[in-house]
Design a protein around this motif. Structure first.
Motif, mmCIF file in Angstrom:
data_model
loop_
_atom_site.group_PDB
_atom_site.id
_atom_site.type_symbol
_atom_site.label_atom_id
_atom_site.label_comp_id
_atom_site.label_asym_id
_atom_site.label_seq_id
_atom_site.Cartn_x
_atom_site.Cartn_y
_atom_site.Cartn_z
ATOM 1 N N GLY A 113 19.597 -30.158 -7.741
ATOM 2 C CA GLY A 113 20.237 -31.353 -7.204
ATOM 3 C C GLY A 113 21.735 -31.211 -7.026
ATOM 4 N N MET A 114 22.320 -30.188 -7.647
ATOM 5 C CA MET A 114 23.770 -29.976 -7.508
ATOM 6 C C MET A 114 24.050 -29.026 -6.351
ATOM 7 S SD MET A 114 26.574 -28.406 -10.209
ATOM 8 C CE MET A 114 27.214 -29.916 -10.930
ATOM 9 N N LYS A 156 20.760 -26.206 -3.081
ATOM 10 C CA LYS A 156 21.000 -27.440 -3.839
ATOM 11 C C LYS A 156 19.862 -27.744 -4.816
ATOM 12 C CE LYS A 156 21.077 -32.456 -3.156
ATOM 13 N NZ LYS A 156 20.981 -33.545 -2.167
ATOM 14 N N ASP A 157 18.633 -27.695 -4.345
ATOM 15 C CA ASP A 157 17.500 -28.098 -5.175
ATOM 16 C C ASP A 157 16.808 -26.930 -5.862
ATOM 17 O OD1 ASP A 157 17.752 -30.862 -4.855
ATOM 18 O OD2 ASP A 157 16.783 -30.788 -2.903
ATOM 19 N N ASP A 269 8.180 -28.294 -1.692
ATOM 20 C CA ASP A 269 9.295 -27.956 -0.806
ATOM 21 C C ASP A 269 9.134 -28.706 0.510
ATOM 22 O OD1 ASP A 269 11.301 -26.863 0.704
ATOM 23 O OD2 ASP A 269 10.833 -24.777 0.216
ATOM 24 N N ALA A 270 9.831 -29.831 0.634
ATOM 25 C CA ALA A 270 9.664 -30.705 1.794
ATOM 26 C C ALA A 270 10.068 -30.018 3.092
ATOM 27 C CB ALA A 270 10.473 -31.982 1.602
ATOM 28 N N ILE A 297 8.336 -33.035 -10.190
ATOM 29 C CA ILE A 297 9.299 -32.066 -9.651
ATOM 30 C C ILE A 297 9.513 -32.368 -8.165
ATOM 31 C CG2 ILE A 297 7.499 -30.303 -9.268
ATOM 32 C CD1 ILE A 297 9.714 -28.208 -10.065
ATOM 33 N N PRO A 298 10.344 -33.360 -7.851
ATOM 34 C CA PRO A 298 10.550 -33.784 -6.466
ATOM 35 C C PRO A 298 11.545 -32.886 -5.724
ATOM 36 C CG PRO A 298 11.836 -35.158 -7.926
ATOM 37 C CD PRO A 298 11.087 -34.200 -8.811
ATOM 38 N N ARG A 299 11.327 -31.584 -5.832
ATOM 39 C CA ARG A 299 12.171 -30.580 -5.180
ATOM 40 C C ARG A 299 11.375 -29.291 -5.162
ATOM 41 N NH1 ARG A 299 14.046 -26.255 -9.039
ATOM 42 N NH2 ARG A 299 13.707 -27.074 -11.117
ATOM 43 N N GLN A 300 11.826 -28.279 -4.409
ATOM 44 C CA GLN A 300 11.084 -27.033 -4.378
ATOM 45 C C GLN A 300 11.013 -26.426 -5.782
ATOM 46 O OE1 GLN A 300 13.942 -27.309 -2.454
ATOM 47 N NE2 GLN A 300 15.362 -25.654 -2.977
ATOM 48 N N ALA A 301 9.826 -25.949 -6.159
ATOM 49 C CA ALA A 301 9.616 -25.370 -7.491
ATOM 50 C C ALA A 301 10.127 -23.931 -7.494
ATOM 51 C CB ALA A 301 8.140 -25.424 -7.864
ATOM 52 N N LEU A 302 11.452 -23.796 -7.599
ATOM 53 C CA LEU A 302 12.100 -22.484 -7.536
ATOM 54 C C LEU A 302 13.242 -22.446 -8.542
ATOM 55 C CD1 LEU A 302 12.232 -19.736 -6.065
ATOM 56 C CD2 LEU A 302 13.840 -20.798 -4.444
#
Length: 343
Positions: A113-114, A156-157, A269-270, A297-302
């Protein structure tokens, strides 16, 4: 209709971005301002309108009005000014999770997120803003204005390790290692599908012709930069697989684009289609389970788990590791429980 356009970024300097677009034969009539907003990253309607008013948008070498409707095979050229900004990076008191620090380097375990460095739409609240606050007089590479201390970056994510240089000598020494691909980097990724074997993905990574915010993998060297990712299966969960990815090159969105390219986009990963159910059953219970996983985990799982390099002063190879963040651990536990309950 799903269509594709040939987009080539011809020039990118400090003041302007130059684009050339050849409209696909399947394109339906569409106002040019709407058309360009869909195809150029960070192009607002106002930014496009100003360019049209300044006759910086040409169709078939002639200026047009914003009401013009694009047609198949139109040749469009655009000159857009970069968004104006203050070139100074402002210090902000933002907490950093520091894995290691000495007189030459800092390793930061970045949270998802940063944003790493200031850019369009994110001039504040970035990792660089925090670095400038915590560490004075960070060095900058030529042509890398606004990114003091950085020799590489992660999305970022994406969570995990980032290497920061504290002086010019260290930055030069480390930058060459990244250029030579001698830095060792391993990521953990949760991907859709049951990968049968370990493998290597190669290809030229460049901007997608359909959406400039994402990358595609091409066979043509003129369309991108050469990229190599080695992956190894760590754990299987029937419909998703935990893999370790080792980068031989470091291109934008490399792992995300590579895994999608072989039909296994990253979970949640949207941007690359991983935020939809790609594998599994049609049962409502399963759909609910996956949606709960997306919520965790509302972002790519990386996660950038490890980083190894030759230390600029010690002249010995050093290796660091960052544990998985809570959201990643939680989603893995949830998949383990799901698989175990199916047996």
């Amino acid at each position: 209709m799903d269509f594709e356009n040939s987009v080539e970024e011809q020039e990118d300097n400090d003041l302007f971005e130059h684009f050339k677009i050849v409209v696909d034969k399947g394109q339906s009539l569409l106002r040019i301002d709407k058309f360009l907003m869909l195809r150029i990253e960070n192009a607002s309607r106002n930014r496009i309108q100003n360019a049209i008013d300044a006759e910086n948008v040409l169709v078939n070498k002639k200026p047009i009005k914003s009401s013009y409707k694009v047609k198949p095979f139109d040749e469009i050229s655009i000159v857009l000014p970069h968004p104006p900004r203050d070139t100074e990076v402002y210090a902000e008191d933002i907490p950093l999770n520091i894995t290691y620090e000495d007189d030459d380097v800092v390793l930061v375990n970045k949270e998802a997120g940063m944003v790493v460095h200031p850019g369009y739409g994110n001039w504040n609240g970035t990792l660089v803003n925090a670095l400038v606050f915590h560490f004075k007089q960070l060095p900058q590479l030529p042509g890398n204005d606004g990114r003091p201390g950085l020799v590489h970056r992660i999305d970022k994510d994406t969570s995990g390790l980032l290497l920061i240089s504290k002086n010019e000598r260290a930055m030069t020494y480390l930058a060459k290692q990244f250029y030579d691909h001698s830095i060792t980097r391993q990521y953990l990724a949760l991907v859709w599908g049951d990968l049968e074997n370990d493998g290597t993905i190669e290809g030229y990574i460049g901007r997608s012709a359909k959406d400039r915010k994402v990358m595609d993998v091409y066979d043509d060297p003129e369309k991108g930069k050469w990229s190599i990712t080695h992956y190894k299966v760590i754990e299987r969960f029937n419909y998703v697989t935990l893999v370790q990815c080792e980068l031989e090159t470091g291109r934008t969105h490399q792992i995300r684009a590579h895994m999608k390219h072989i039909g296994h986009p990253l979970f949640s990963d949207a941007a690359y289609g991983g935020d939809k159910i790609r594998k599994g059953t049609l049962f409502a219970k399963y759909k609910s389970f996956v949606e709960n996983c997306f919520a965790i985990i509302p972002r790519q799982a990386l996660h950038a788990r490890t980083l190894g390099f030759m230390h600029p002063t010690k002249k010995e190879h050093v290796h660091f590791e960052a544990p998985l963040p809570e959201d990643f651990v939680a989603v893995l536990d949830k998949w383990r429980n799901y698989v175990n309950n199916q047996v």
